[in-house]
Motif scaffolding. Structure first.
Motif, PDB file in Angstrom:
ATOM      1  N   GLU A   8       2.039   3.186   0.374  1.00  0.00           N
ATOM      2  CA  GLU A   8       1.577   2.529   1.581  1.00  0.00           C
ATOM      3  C   GLU A   8       0.050   2.504   1.617  1.00  0.00           C
ATOM      4  O   GLU A   8      -0.628   3.338   1.020  1.00  0.00           O
ATOM      5  N   ARG A   9      -0.470   1.522   2.353  1.00  0.00           N
ATOM      6  CA  ARG A   9      -1.909   1.446   2.536  1.00  0.00           C
ATOM      7  C   ARG A   9      -2.362   2.612   3.402  1.00  0.00           C
ATOM      8  O   ARG A   9      -1.724   2.928   4.414  1.00  0.00           O
ATOM      9  N   GLU A  10      -3.449   3.251   3.028  1.00  0.00           N
ATOM     10  CA  GLU A  10      -3.939   4.398   3.783  1.00  0.00           C
ATOM     11  C   GLU A  10      -5.411   4.232   4.122  1.00  0.00           C
ATOM     12  O   GLU A  10      -6.177   3.641   3.361  1.00  0.00           O
TER      13      GLU A  10
ATOM     14  N   LEU B 298     -15.855  -0.769  11.159  1.00  0.00           N
ATOM     15  CA  LEU B 298     -15.563  -1.175   9.790  1.00  0.00           C
ATOM     16  C   LEU B 298     -14.904  -0.013   9.070  1.00  0.00           C
ATOM     17  O   LEU B 298     -15.411   1.108   9.110  1.00  0.00           O
ATOM     18  N   ALA B 299     -13.808  -0.303   8.433  1.00  0.00           N
ATOM     19  CA  ALA B 299     -13.070   0.742   7.747  1.00  0.00           C
ATOM     20  C   ALA B 299     -12.776   0.339   6.312  1.00  0.00           C
ATOM     21  O   ALA B 299     -12.705  -0.845   5.979  1.00  0.00           O
ATOM     22  N   TRP B 300     -12.608   1.349   5.499  1.00  0.00           N
ATOM     23  CA  TRP B 300     -12.100   1.164   4.146  1.00  0.00           C
ATOM     24  C   TRP B 300     -10.677   1.714   4.100  1.00  0.00           C
ATOM     25  O   TRP B 300     -10.432   2.840   4.545  1.00  0.00           O
ATOM     26  N   PHE B 301      -9.790   0.901   3.527  1.00  0.00           N
ATOM     27  CA  PHE B 301      -8.417   1.304   3.260  1.00  0.00           C
ATOM     28  C   PHE B 301      -8.182   1.188   1.768  1.00  0.00           C
ATOM     29  O   PHE B 301      -8.919   0.518   1.062  1.00  0.00           O
ATOM     30  N   ARG B 302      -7.128   1.825   1.296  1.00  0.00           N
ATOM     31  CA  ARG B 302      -6.759   1.668  -0.109  1.00  0.00           C
ATOM     32  C   ARG B 302      -5.235   1.652  -0.232  1.00  0.00           C
ATOM     33  O   ARG B 302      -4.529   2.229   0.592  1.00  0.00           O
ATOM     34  N   GLN B 303      -4.799   0.967  -1.268  1.00  0.00           N
ATOM     35  CA  GLN B 303      -3.363   0.893  -1.525  1.00  0.00           C
ATOM     36  C   GLN B 303      -3.126   0.983  -3.026  1.00  0.00           C
ATOM     37  O   GLN B 303      -3.613   0.139  -3.786  1.00  0.00           O
TER      38      GLN B 303
END
Length: 123
Positions: free
Chosen positions: A44-46, A34-39
């Motif tokens: 770009e989404r990181e 499970l990961a958290w990404f942010r944009q």
């Protein structure tokens, strides 16, 4: 059908804290990582952080190390992202995502995504 539902976003002043939650509909091999990404707008989404749920091994982006903590509850139904010492640069929409295994913090291989929750940090 795997479902990921984020919550906990909001507006906070710089230096404040928020805790995001990602409710995971099941615990199977497809959701072991499970990961958290942010944009942020125009960016770009990181990747922010990920956790390998079978052993709780974690990885963080350099930009959040020491400020953010990813964790899961004992029942492995919810993954959290505790965010402290927030800055305006943390303003973004945050997404949780799942795939079978954890490696680098990139988007490849993530098969399931939530709708996201907005975090806004004001100076």
């Amino acid at each position: 059908q795997v479902q990921l539902v984020e919550s906990g976003g909001g507006s906070v002043q710089a230096g404040g804290s928020l805790r995001l939650s990602c409710a995971v509909s099941d615990y199977t091999y497809v959701t072991y990582c499970l990961a958290w990404f942010r944009q942020a707008p125009g960016k770009e989404r990181e990747g922010v952080a990920h956790i390998y749920r079978p052993n709780s091994a974690t990885r963080y982006a350099d930009s959040v190390k020491g400020r953010f903590t990813i964790s899961q509850d004992n029942g492995k139904t919810t993954v959290y992202l505790q965010m402290n010492s927030l800055t305006p640069e943390d303003t973004a929409r945050y997404y949780c995502a799942a795939r079978t295994g954890c490696s680098m913090l990139d988007q490849s291989g993530f098969t399931h995504w939530g709708q996201g929750t907005q975090v806004t940090v004001s100076s």
